[in-house]
Design a protein around this motif. Structure first.
Motif, PDB file in Angstrom:
ATOM      1  N   LEU A   1      -3.332  12.817   1.434  1.00  0.00           N
ATOM      2  CA  LEU A   1      -4.084  11.919   0.564  1.00  0.00           C
ATOM      3  C   LEU A   1      -3.489  11.845  -0.837  1.00  0.00           C
ATOM      4  N   GLY A   2      -2.716  12.837  -1.222  1.00  0.00           N
ATOM      5  CA  GLY A   2      -2.201  12.907  -2.582  1.00  0.00           C
ATOM      6  C   GLY A   2      -0.724  12.563  -2.673  1.00  0.00           C
ATOM      7  N   THR A   3      -0.089  13.041  -3.740  1.00  0.00           N
ATOM      8  CA  THR A   3       1.320  12.777  -3.993  1.00  0.00           C
ATOM      9  C   THR A   3       2.195  13.545  -3.013  1.00  0.00           C
ATOM     10  N   HIS A   4       3.178  12.876  -2.434  1.00  0.00           N
ATOM     11  CA  HIS A   4       4.089  13.529  -1.503  1.00  0.00           C
ATOM     12  C   HIS A   4       5.096  14.390  -2.266  1.00  0.00           C
ATOM     13  N   ARG A   5       5.469  15.506  -1.650  1.00  0.00           N
ATOM     14  CA  ARG A   5       6.295  16.488  -2.354  1.00  0.00           C
ATOM     15  C   ARG A   5       7.778  16.416  -2.003  1.00  0.00           C
ATOM     16  N   ALA A   6       8.128  15.655  -0.987  1.00  0.00           N
ATOM     17  CA  ALA A   6       9.540  15.527  -0.608  1.00  0.00           C
ATOM     18  C   ALA A   6       9.705  14.262   0.216  1.00  0.00           C
ATOM     19  N   GLU A   7      10.969  13.902   0.466  1.00  0.00           N
ATOM     20  CA  GLU A   7      11.263  12.668   1.191  1.00  0.00           C
ATOM     21  C   GLU A   7      10.982  12.796   2.684  1.00  0.00           C
ATOM     22  N   SER A   8      10.603  11.674   3.265  1.00  0.00           N
ATOM     23  CA  SER A   8      10.399  11.610   4.705  1.00  0.00           C
ATOM     24  C   SER A   8      11.749  11.543   5.408  1.00  0.00           C
TER      25      SER A   8
ATOM     26  N   TRP B   1       0.838  -1.211   0.000  1.00  0.00           N
ATOM     27  CA  TRP B   1       0.000   0.000   0.000  1.00  0.00           C
ATOM     28  C   TRP B   1       0.868   1.254   0.000  1.00  0.00           C
ATOM     29  N   MET B   2       2.044   1.174   0.604  1.00  0.00           N
ATOM     30  CA  MET B   2       2.946   2.312   0.743  1.00  0.00           C
ATOM     31  C   MET B   2       4.010   2.352  -0.345  1.00  0.00           C
ATOM     32  N   ALA B   3       3.843   1.580  -1.384  1.00  0.00           N
ATOM     33  CA  ALA B   3       4.915   1.385  -2.369  1.00  0.00           C
ATOM     34  C   ALA B   3       5.410   2.681  -2.996  1.00  0.00           C
ATOM     35  N   ASP B   4       4.524   3.653  -3.197  1.00  0.00           N
ATOM     36  CA  ASP B   4       4.907   4.874  -3.910  1.00  0.00           C
ATOM     37  C   ASP B   4       5.352   6.003  -2.982  1.00  0.00           C
ATOM     38  N   LEU B   5       5.409   5.768  -1.692  1.00  0.00           N
ATOM     39  CA  LEU B   5       5.757   6.838  -0.755  1.00  0.00           C
ATOM     40  C   LEU B   5       7.271   7.002  -0.646  1.00  0.00           C
ATOM     41  N   PRO B   6       7.755   8.237  -0.539  1.00  0.00           N
ATOM     42  CA  PRO B   6       9.205   8.489  -0.461  1.00  0.00           C
ATOM     43  C   PRO B   6       9.745   8.303   0.954  1.00  0.00           C
ATOM     44  N   ILE B   7       9.720   7.064   1.414  1.00  0.00           N
ATOM     45  CA  ILE B   7      10.108   6.755   2.801  1.00  0.00           C
ATOM     46  C   ILE B   7      11.506   6.153   2.859  1.00  0.00           C
ATOM     47  N   GLY B   8      12.065   5.829   1.719  1.00  0.00           N
ATOM     48  CA  GLY B   8      13.372   5.187   1.703  1.00  0.00           C
ATOM     49  C   GLY B   8      13.230   3.674   1.621  1.00  0.00           C
ATOM     50  N   THR B   9      14.349   2.998   1.811  1.00  0.00           N
ATOM     51  CA  THR B   9      14.380   1.540   1.712  1.00  0.00           C
ATOM     52  C   THR B   9      13.903   0.910   3.016  1.00  0.00           C
ATOM     53  N   PHE B  10      12.904   0.049   2.913  1.00  0.00           N
ATOM     54  CA  PHE B  10      12.441  -0.691   4.093  1.00  0.00           C
ATOM     55  C   PHE B  10      11.624  -1.887   3.628  1.00  0.00           C
ATOM     56  N   THR B  11      11.456  -2.848   4.518  1.00  0.00           N
ATOM     57  CA  THR B  11      10.656  -4.039   4.245  1.00  0.00           C
ATOM     58  C   THR B  11       9.597  -4.172   5.327  1.00  0.00           C
ATOM     59  N   ALA B  12       8.753  -5.174   5.171  1.00  0.00           N
ATOM     60  CA  ALA B  12       7.729  -5.436   6.179  1.00  0.00           C
ATOM     61  C   ALA B  12       8.349  -5.755   7.531  1.00  0.00           C
ATOM     62  N   GLU B  13       9.577  -6.249   7.533  1.00  0.00           N
ATOM     63  CA  GLU B  13      10.249  -6.562   8.802  1.00  0.00           C
ATOM     64  C   GLU B  13      10.629  -5.299   9.573  1.00  0.00           C
ATOM     65  N   ASP B  14      10.681  -4.161   8.892  1.00  0.00           N
ATOM     66  CA  ASP B  14      11.005  -2.895   9.561  1.00  0.00           C
ATOM     67  C   ASP B  14       9.765  -2.199  10.103  1.00  0.00           C
ATOM     68  N   MET B  15       8.600  -2.823   9.929  1.00  0.00           N
ATOM     69  CA  MET B  15       7.342  -2.220  10.340  1.00  0.00           C
ATOM     70  C   MET B  15       6.831  -2.852  11.629  1.00  0.00           C
ATOM     71  N   VAL B  16       6.183  -2.037  12.446  1.00  0.00           N
ATOM     72  CA  VAL B  16       5.530  -2.508  13.670  1.00  0.00           C
ATOM     73  C   VAL B  16       4.107  -1.967  13.657  1.00  0.00           C
ATOM     74  N   LEU B  17       3.142  -2.849  13.879  1.00  0.00           N
ATOM     75  CA  LEU B  17       1.736  -2.451  13.889  1.00  0.00           C
ATOM     76  C   LEU B  17       1.335  -1.925  15.257  1.00  0.00           C
ATOM     77  N   THR B  18       0.409  -0.964  15.248  1.00  0.00           N
ATOM     78  CA  THR B  18      -0.044  -0.350  16.495  1.00  0.00           C
ATOM     79  C   THR B  18      -1.554  -0.104  16.413  1.00  0.00           C
ATOM     80  N   HIS B  19      -2.147   0.219  17.562  1.00  0.00           N
ATOM     81  CA  HIS B  19      -3.572   0.529  17.607  1.00  0.00           C
ATOM     82  C   HIS B  19      -3.785   1.998  17.247  1.00  0.00           C
ATOM     83  N   GLY B  20      -3.583   2.335  15.984  1.00  0.00           N
ATOM     84  CA  GLY B  20      -3.730   3.708  15.523  1.00  0.00           C
ATOM     85  C   GLY B  20      -2.429   4.482  15.622  1.00  0.00           C
ATOM     86  N   ALA B  21      -2.393   5.654  14.983  1.00  0.00           N
ATOM     87  CA  ALA B  21      -1.178   6.460  14.951  1.00  0.00           C
ATOM     88  C   ALA B  21      -0.847   7.054  16.318  1.00  0.00           C
ATOM     89  N   GLN B  22      -1.877   7.396  17.111  1.00  0.00           N
ATOM     90  CA  GLN B  22      -1.596   7.957  18.430  1.00  0.00           C
ATOM     91  C   GLN B  22      -0.861   6.950  19.299  1.00  0.00           C
TER      92      GLN B  22
END
Length: 458
Positions: free
Chosen positions: A275-282, A147-168
């Motif tokens: 919601l739209g295209t990101h304008r710079a890298e995270s 889902w995040m494939a087009d976001l300018p977040i840099g190199t990462f995999t699902a192993e670098d992700m941690v799920l949480t109960h919402g962003a807060q």
């Protein structure tokens, strides 16, 4: 009521609230309930009809949104005047809530219902009786990575992700992972999302404010705070600043990233609202050793699932996983399976596109009415920032709007206690109400702006 009208809910074959709404609607059309007629209070009519108060309240709410009825705080519910029933500018709900963005339902609810059924049929009994594990939520992390494939977040995999109960929850968990010592300090912008401050308070951390200019947070002020106060974590929203809609330029992000790398400053980048295209890298891309990327499904698809996620620096993933385990052991298997089925639905992309288009329309509608004033907006952001014209004070305008049954957030809710509060309000898009009702609320705000009260003019 001074009429002989009495609703009959016995033989309609419909839900009772729908039957009651039909009865009232027909009575108004036939003149049995004339314009200005006051309807019984919710509990009184519920008692007369032997139904629950919720049934009556729901029927009243439907008809209020349609403009058939009008409701005033402390006055009761009345049959609307004929003009109010024909003029969309008067067809608005009892209280239009523009405090927090509300997504329109463009198919998400049906996708969720289908996902619930699929989840019930596919989750095995063994998983319903087991504690969650990180291996269990790997399929969902992989789906979110796609889902995040087009976001300018840099190199990462699902192993670098941690799920949480919402962003807060994600923000709190990152703070618990990063902050150290007896007197940890977190930096935020002087005008920013209040959830940063609340999470810091839960972590017993002090909060210091950072000044901003047209390009974003001032890097010289941030560096000074790091050196003077020992700031360990800077919380920001580089793509869409909440509430100002401003974004941090690419040049400023790179300056902050270079400073963070030099001083060992962690940067949490909250990216929930774009919601739209990101304008710079995270910052996770610009400073991968210290950049934490946080987002969720709440502002783009649905807040009901409470699915948030963190993309952590690779050498800190284990630390964040441990913090999560200490906090709540992880995400439950039924929840992650439901979210996975929801995210895997082939209709999801078209639903998301329709939702974005509807938000775009509502933002443009708002600007069409308020564009003569100092309003900052982006059609891909579900809120607008309105600098109030001379003659209005922020808190007084918020109270005046509430008297017109429109609820807003004033600038003071986003401002640090010792920072200067601008005379401004945030207007959040509400996609759950009828567009005519939403537009009616915006028209009422415009009328307030056009006609400041004499006692507050300067």
């Amino acid at each position: 009521m001074g009429t002989n009208w009495a609703p009959d809910l016995a033989s309609t074959g419909k839900s009772k609230y729908k039957a009651l709404a039909d009865n009232i609607r027909n009575a108004v059309a036939e003149g049995l309930l004339p314009s200005g007629e006051k309807l019984p209070p919710v509990r009184e009519l519920a008692y007369q009809l032997s139904v629950t108060p919720g049934t009556v309240a729901r029927a009243y709410s439907i008809l209020t949104e349609e403009g058939v009825l009008q409701a005033g705080v402390g006055r009761g519910t009345f049959v609307a005047e004929i003009q109010a029933r024909t003029d969309p500018a008067h067809a608005w709900p009892q209280m239009l809530n523009l405090r927090s963005p509300q997504l329109p339902d463009v198919g998400q609810s049906q996708l969720l219902r289908d996902a619930l059924r699929e989840t019930a049929d596919t989750v095995v009994s063994e998983d319903l009786l087991s504690y969650p594990s990180r291996a269990m939520d790997l399929p969902l992390r992989r789906a979110l990575r796609r889902w995040m494939a087009d976001l300018p977040i840099g190199t990462f995999t699902a192993e670098d992700m941690v799920l949480t109960h919402g962003a807060q929850s994600a923000i709190s968990l990152v703070m618990q992972t990063v902050l150290r010592g007896r007197d940890p300090v977190v930096a935020v912008e002087n005008l920013t999302y209040p959830g940063f401050r609340r999470a810091a308070e839960l972590c017993r951390a002090r909060v210091v404010g950072i000044d901003c200019d047209d390009e974003g947070p001032r890097v010289d002020h941030l560096e000074q705070m790091v050196r003077d106060h020992g700031v360990q974590l800077f919380c920001t929203s580089s793509e869409v600043s909440n509430p100002t809609v401003r974004f941090t330029t690419d040049r400023r992000r790179r300056e902050i990233a270079a400073m963070a790398q030099r001083l060992g400053l962690h940067v949490l980048d909250d990216d929930c609202y774009a919601l739209g295209t990101h304008r710079a890298e995270s910052y996770h891309s610009l400073v991968p050793e210290f950049g934490w990327y946080v987002s969720s499904l709440s502002k783009t698809l649905t807040p009901a699932l409470r699915i948030g996620y963190v993309v952590a620096p690779r050498d800190r993933v284990k630390d964040l996983v441990r913090t999560t385990a200490f906090s709540h052991f992880g995400m439950s298997r039924p929840l992650t399976e439901l979210a996975l089925n929801f995210m895997s639905d082939p209709r999801l992309l078209s639903v998301a596109a329709r939702g974005r288009a509807r938000i775009n329309e509502l933002v443009r509608m708002t600007v069409n009415h308020l564009g003569r004033y100092d309003v900052t907006w982006n059609e891909d952001v579900p809120f607008l920032w309105l600098q109030l014209p001379k003659g209005w004070r922020g808190p007084i305008f918020v109270r005046a709007a509430e008297e017109q049954n429109v609820i807003l957030k004033g600038a003071e809710e986003f401002t640090l206690r010792d920072a200067r509060t601008p005379h401004a309000v945030r207007i959040a898009v509400n996609g759950l109400v009828d567009p005519a009702c939403y537009e009616a609320g915006i028209v009422r705000l415009r009328n307030l702006l056009d006609n400041p009260r004499e006692e507050i003019t300067v």
